[in-house]
Scaffold this active site. Sequence first.
Site, mmCIF file in Angstrom:
data_model
loop_
_atom_site.group_PDB
_atom_site.id
_atom_site.type_symbol
_atom_site.label_atom_id
_atom_site.label_comp_id
_atom_site.label_asym_id
_atom_site.label_seq_id
_atom_site.Cartn_x
_atom_site.Cartn_y
_atom_site.Cartn_z
ATOM 1 N N HIS A 1 30.097 9.305 9.729
ATOM 2 C CA HIS A 1 28.800 8.675 9.507
ATOM 3 C C HIS A 1 27.725 9.200 10.455
ATOM 4 C CE1 HIS A 1 31.309 5.320 7.548
ATOM 5 N NE2 HIS A 1 30.820 6.139 6.631
ATOM 6 N N HIS B 1 33.106 9.570 -3.644
ATOM 7 C CA HIS B 1 34.091 8.496 -3.426
ATOM 8 C C HIS B 1 33.417 7.432 -2.553
ATOM 9 C CE1 HIS B 1 36.475 12.003 -4.542
ATOM 10 N NE2 HIS B 1 37.427 11.170 -4.930
ATOM 11 N N SER C 1 29.431 4.690 3.683
ATOM 12 C CA SER C 1 28.450 5.777 3.552
ATOM 13 C C SER C 1 27.327 5.474 2.560
ATOM 14 C CB SER C 1 29.159 7.087 3.191
ATOM 15 O OG SER C 1 29.973 6.928 2.053
ATOM 16 N N GLU D 1 32.558 5.696 -7.865
ATOM 17 C CA GLU D 1 33.734 5.008 -7.333
ATOM 18 C C GLU D 1 34.649 4.666 -8.495
ATOM 19 O OE1 GLU D 1 36.721 3.745 -5.567
ATOM 20 O OE2 GLU D 1 35.083 4.540 -4.336
ATOM 21 N N ASP E 1 35.490 9.106 -11.895
ATOM 22 C CA ASP E 1 36.016 10.088 -10.954
ATOM 23 C C ASP E 1 34.866 10.961 -10.447
ATOM 24 O OD1 ASP E 1 37.220 12.259 -9.676
ATOM 25 O OD2 ASP E 1 38.842 12.425 -11.134
ATOM 26 N N GLY E 2 34.587 10.896 -9.156
ATOM 27 C CA GLY E 2 33.479 11.657 -8.598
ATOM 28 C C GLY E 2 33.669 13.155 -8.669
ATOM 29 N N ASP F 1 34.717 12.685 0.162
ATOM 30 C CA ASP F 1 35.782 12.201 1.052
ATOM 31 C C ASP F 1 36.776 11.323 0.294
ATOM 32 O OD1 ASP F 1 33.993 10.121 0.782
ATOM 33 O OD2 ASP F 1 34.483 9.269 2.730
#
Length: 369
Positions: A19, A42, A100, A118, A158-159, A179
């Site tokens: 971060h 994500h 994030s 997500e 799904d990213g 991530d």
Amino acid sequence: MLSYRHAFHAGNHADVLKHFVQIQLLQYMNQKDTAYSYIDTHSGAGVYALDGGYASKNAEFETGIAPLWDRTDLPPALAEYVNLVKAMNPSGKMRYYPGSPYCADQVMREEDRLRLFELHPADAKILADNFRKVEAHAAEQGQRPSSRGRRVMITKADGFLGLKALLPPPSRRALVLIDPPYEDKMDYRKVKDTLADALVRFPTGTYAVWYPVLQRMESRQFAPKLSQLPATNWLHVTLTVNTPAPDGFGLHSSGMYVINPPYTLEPMLREIMPYLVKVLGRDDGAKFELEVGSGPMRGKGTGPVRALSSLPRAGGSLRQPGAAPARKDGSTPRPAATSGRPSGPATGGAARPAGSGARPPRNTGPRRP
């Protein structure tokens, strides 16, 4: 009141690294007038509780945000991150930690766009609920968006796949954060393949990848494989807080790999990383490693790489990779002859506030909170 997700790893040392770097990248993006997109593949739940449930069971935040909470000697850039976390804890007690998406929302400007993915149903619902509450609160305060269109878009998907449709962004400016949990070892391969595709679609974008530094082969080979991608510039930093356990259990180290980093990031990390090692380090195995390069690596020891590693907990000094450590009497052994070729990447060990004009950082570890 914001909803939250209990999580084992929220606020740990890996979150601090991720971060802090995320905020630095966003603040740099803010320096140009042109709007930009922030894409989080994500996103997680966005807010995490530290005073109950999973987080209090392992108390991993004691390895990260907790040691920084009451420090009075924080470097200014690091203080911005800590103040962002404190801003969501107005009572002064450390109860919640931002993911994030929340960090991005606090740092970014009104004209910029957040695109959040997500896949986990519960996390996606909490994330959407939180942003609805933020928008409702702003409306109650009489704040109305001056720009057209939705600033935040949340997609339960799904990213890895969703990213493709967003590149290149309309403004040709974007920061992408990747991530995944890495609980499935195929995530390492998916990250590399996703970046390879993204660099074809949008080669000038900034891509930030977080990953856990573990003893498994996929983790050890991850950064070298990313260095093979056709990126113009890249930066790789790891933070290690303690010596790995003999059984390999626990997260002792994590890394951030940034493609097309701003020129300000390397000097900032050279200033901040020794401080993090000093404050978060738990034994003499604590250290950081920082390397930067241009273009894909052509082989071990032959890539255009600049590297710096440190062992402040053990020796109190910085040394270049390959240099012999100081002896106990303080003297330095005579250096061995070198070939004169550029040194390769440093090796060894392993690694979601408001302050000074910025608005406020999500989560980590081999996990999915």
